[in-house]
Design a protein around this motif. Structure first.
Motif, PDB file in Angstrom:
ATOM      1  N   ASN A 100       3.032   7.300  -5.674  1.00  0.00           N
ATOM      2  CA  ASN A 100       2.262   6.607  -4.840  1.00  0.00           C
ATOM      3  C   ASN A 100       0.633   7.288  -5.308  1.00  0.00           C
ATOM      4  O   ASN A 100      -0.419   6.478  -5.279  1.00  0.00           O
ATOM      5  N   GLU A 101       0.653   8.368  -5.748  1.00  0.00           N
ATOM      6  CA  GLU A 101      -0.761   9.039  -6.309  1.00  0.00           C
ATOM      7  C   GLU A 101      -1.221   8.269  -7.704  1.00  0.00           C
ATOM      8  O   GLU A 101      -2.298   7.772  -7.775  1.00  0.00           O
ATOM      9  N   VAL A 102      -0.274   8.054  -8.266  1.00  0.00           N
ATOM     10  CA  VAL A 102      -0.378   7.106  -9.655  1.00  0.00           C
ATOM     11  C   VAL A 102      -0.920   5.789  -9.147  1.00  0.00           C
ATOM     12  O   VAL A 102      -1.905   5.134  -9.775  1.00  0.00           O
ATOM     13  N   PHE A 103      -0.142   5.116  -8.203  1.00  0.00           N
ATOM     14  CA  PHE A 103      -0.558   3.674  -7.835  1.00  0.00           C
ATOM     15  C   PHE A 103      -1.794   3.741  -7.295  1.00  0.00           C
ATOM     16  O   PHE A 103      -2.749   2.821  -7.617  1.00  0.00           O
ATOM     17  N   ASN A 104      -2.343   4.871  -6.614  1.00  0.00           N
ATOM     18  CA  ASN A 104      -3.689   4.611  -5.883  1.00  0.00           C
ATOM     19  C   ASN A 104      -4.660   4.720  -7.122  1.00  0.00           C
ATOM     20  O   ASN A 104      -5.649   4.061  -6.944  1.00  0.00           O
ATOM     21  N   LYS A 105      -4.490   5.370  -8.358  1.00  0.00           N
ATOM     22  CA  LYS A 105      -5.252   5.213  -9.292  1.00  0.00           C
ATOM     23  C   LYS A 105      -5.682   3.844  -9.906  1.00  0.00           C
ATOM     24  O   LYS A 105      -6.629   3.520 -10.242  1.00  0.00           O
ATOM     25  N   TYR A 106      -4.306   3.079  -9.919  1.00  0.00           N
ATOM     26  CA  TYR A 106      -4.148   1.794 -10.403  1.00  0.00           C
ATOM     27  C   TYR A 106      -5.001   0.997  -9.461  1.00  0.00           C
ATOM     28  O   TYR A 106      -5.569   0.093  -9.940  1.00  0.00           O
ATOM     29  N   HIS A 107      -4.814   1.419  -8.262  1.00  0.00           N
ATOM     30  CA  HIS A 107      -5.332   0.268  -7.219  1.00  0.00           C
ATOM     31  C   HIS A 107      -6.848   0.446  -7.139  1.00  0.00           C
ATOM     32  O   HIS A 107      -7.570  -0.545  -6.909  1.00  0.00           O
ATOM     33  N   GLU A 108      -7.447   1.704  -7.256  1.00  0.00           N
ATOM     34  CA  GLU A 108      -8.932   1.849  -7.490  1.00  0.00           C
ATOM     35  C   GLU A 108      -9.314   0.792  -8.779  1.00  0.00           C
ATOM     36  O   GLU A 108     -10.405   0.465  -8.357  1.00  0.00           O
TER      37      GLU A 108
END
Length: 370
Positions: A322-330
């Motif tokens: 989820n932490e990695v996804f949040n970077k992609y989401h940004e």
């Protein structure tokens, strides 16, 4: 630019958006790398039976607007999801309910079942569940956990239950009634004639062009120039060339068999909860539509480790991913003229009604000034 929107993926999210955009007079191009539309809800007729090619799909919702929306495309039957569990030949009802508790412990009344669960929970010494194992035991006790949760879950996710986040098991219903209906939702059923027709009708417009067996990433730069906006429903990490690393998924492998029988297992879905059986469940497709064909088709579903190039099915929504996804989401929020959606685009587990709801929400935002 040839189109108002290019939609990458002809699954439920992309097709809902395409349908709504065309209703508003927008030109749309839909591409998909598979040789068919409808994504993972695709059903194929074999021996007169609508086969769920990518696993069992049962439509259910409490949202009347979503129910009415999907019913404009197809009529639903009265199918009720009542899977059973097979633990080394012992059969138990799911979701866990009084039938399950009676079979396991011989209890008859809800208070007796609750007492049994509370005793087992107390013996295990759980205060605040920190992982899936502790969460499961706090819900149903150690007996049910050992027989009906542990083996199935560890096969499904490829990790020990003590290494999985607690939230995964919170989706599992536990009832102190003699009710085998898995879902609490008011509306439930299977489309008469299969799911594929829903998407086919969504995409049936003079304003929508559909191209199959087209890989977005083989001509990404050209596709980005082909429309004013992109609706992307593939893996968000792949769109950004895995620059923060690959997100993790679980994959599946399906083994189909046509049997010269009229009834193989007596139920649409049977979960195999022991650790030794390599598959997690067997689906007998004819039971979704109360079929009386002379033959039957079964599918054994094997969980698989996901690697780049495999088909992703379930996002691994643990803390690290989820932490990695949040970077992609940004990154996605800063990417002009690209809308990310669906299970892979948002790295989130969605049921079908949630996919439609999310797509409609995006549509309303996109066309709010129209």
């Amino acid at each position: 630019m040839s189109y108002d929107y290019l939609i990458v993926g002809a699954g439920l999210f992309g097709s809902t958006f395409a349908f709504e955009a065309a209703k508003r007079g927008k030109t749309v191009k839909v591409i998909d790398k598979r040789n068919h539309v409808a994504g993972n809800i695709y059903t194929e007729k074999i021996e007169g039976i609508n086969v769920h090619k990518y696993g069992a799909h049962i439509f259910h919702t409490n949202d009347k607007e979503i129910w009415d929306y999907v019913n404009q495309f197809v009529e639903f039957n009265r199918y009720t999801n009542s899977p059973i569990a097979n633990y080394n030949g012992e059969i138990y009802n799911m979701p866990f309910n009084m039938n399950t508790f009676n079979k396991l412990w011989g209890v008859v009344k809800p208070d007796e079942a609750k007492e049994k669960i509370n005793d087992q929970k107390a013996a295990f010494g759980i205060d605040k569940p920190k992982n899936l194992e502790e969460q499961a035991i706090s819900l149903v006790g150690t007996d049910i956990y050992q027989k009906l949760v542990k083996g199935y879950t560890e096969k499904q996710w490829g990790r020990k239950a003590t290494e999985l986040p607690a939230f995964i098991i919170k989706r599992l219903p536990v009832r102190f009634t003699y009710d085998n209906n898995y879902f609490n939702d008011r509306y439930q059923g299977i489309p008469i004639g299969g799911y594929t027709q829903i998407v086919e009708k969504m995409l049936n417009s003079d304003l929508i062009d559909v191209e199959l067996e087209k890989d977005f990433f083989e001509n990404k730069d050209e596709y980005l120039k082909d429309a004013k906006k992109i609706v992307y429903t593939g893996m968000i990490d792949q769109f950004f060339d895995y620059q923060y690393g690959a997100l993790e998924y679980r994959s599946l492998q399906f083994e189909n068999s046509v049997l010269d029988l009229d009834n193989y297992q007596g139920n649409a879905v049977v979960n195999y909860t022991d650790a030794e059986t390599p598959y997690t469940r067997i689906i007998e497709h004819k039971h979704f539509e109360f079929g009386n064909q002379s033959k039957t088709i079964i599918t054994k579903e094997y969980p698989r480790t996901w690697e780049i190039g495999n088909e992703p099915y379930y996002p691994m929504n643990d803390k690290q991913n989820n932490e990695v996804f949040n970077k992609y989401h940004e990154l996605a929020k800063r990417t002009p003229n690209v809308i990310f959606g669906g299970r892979l685009g948002m790295y989130k587990y969605y049921d079908m009604h949630q996919v439609i709801g999310a797509a409609i929400s995006v549509v309303n935002q996109e066309f709010k000034s129209n």
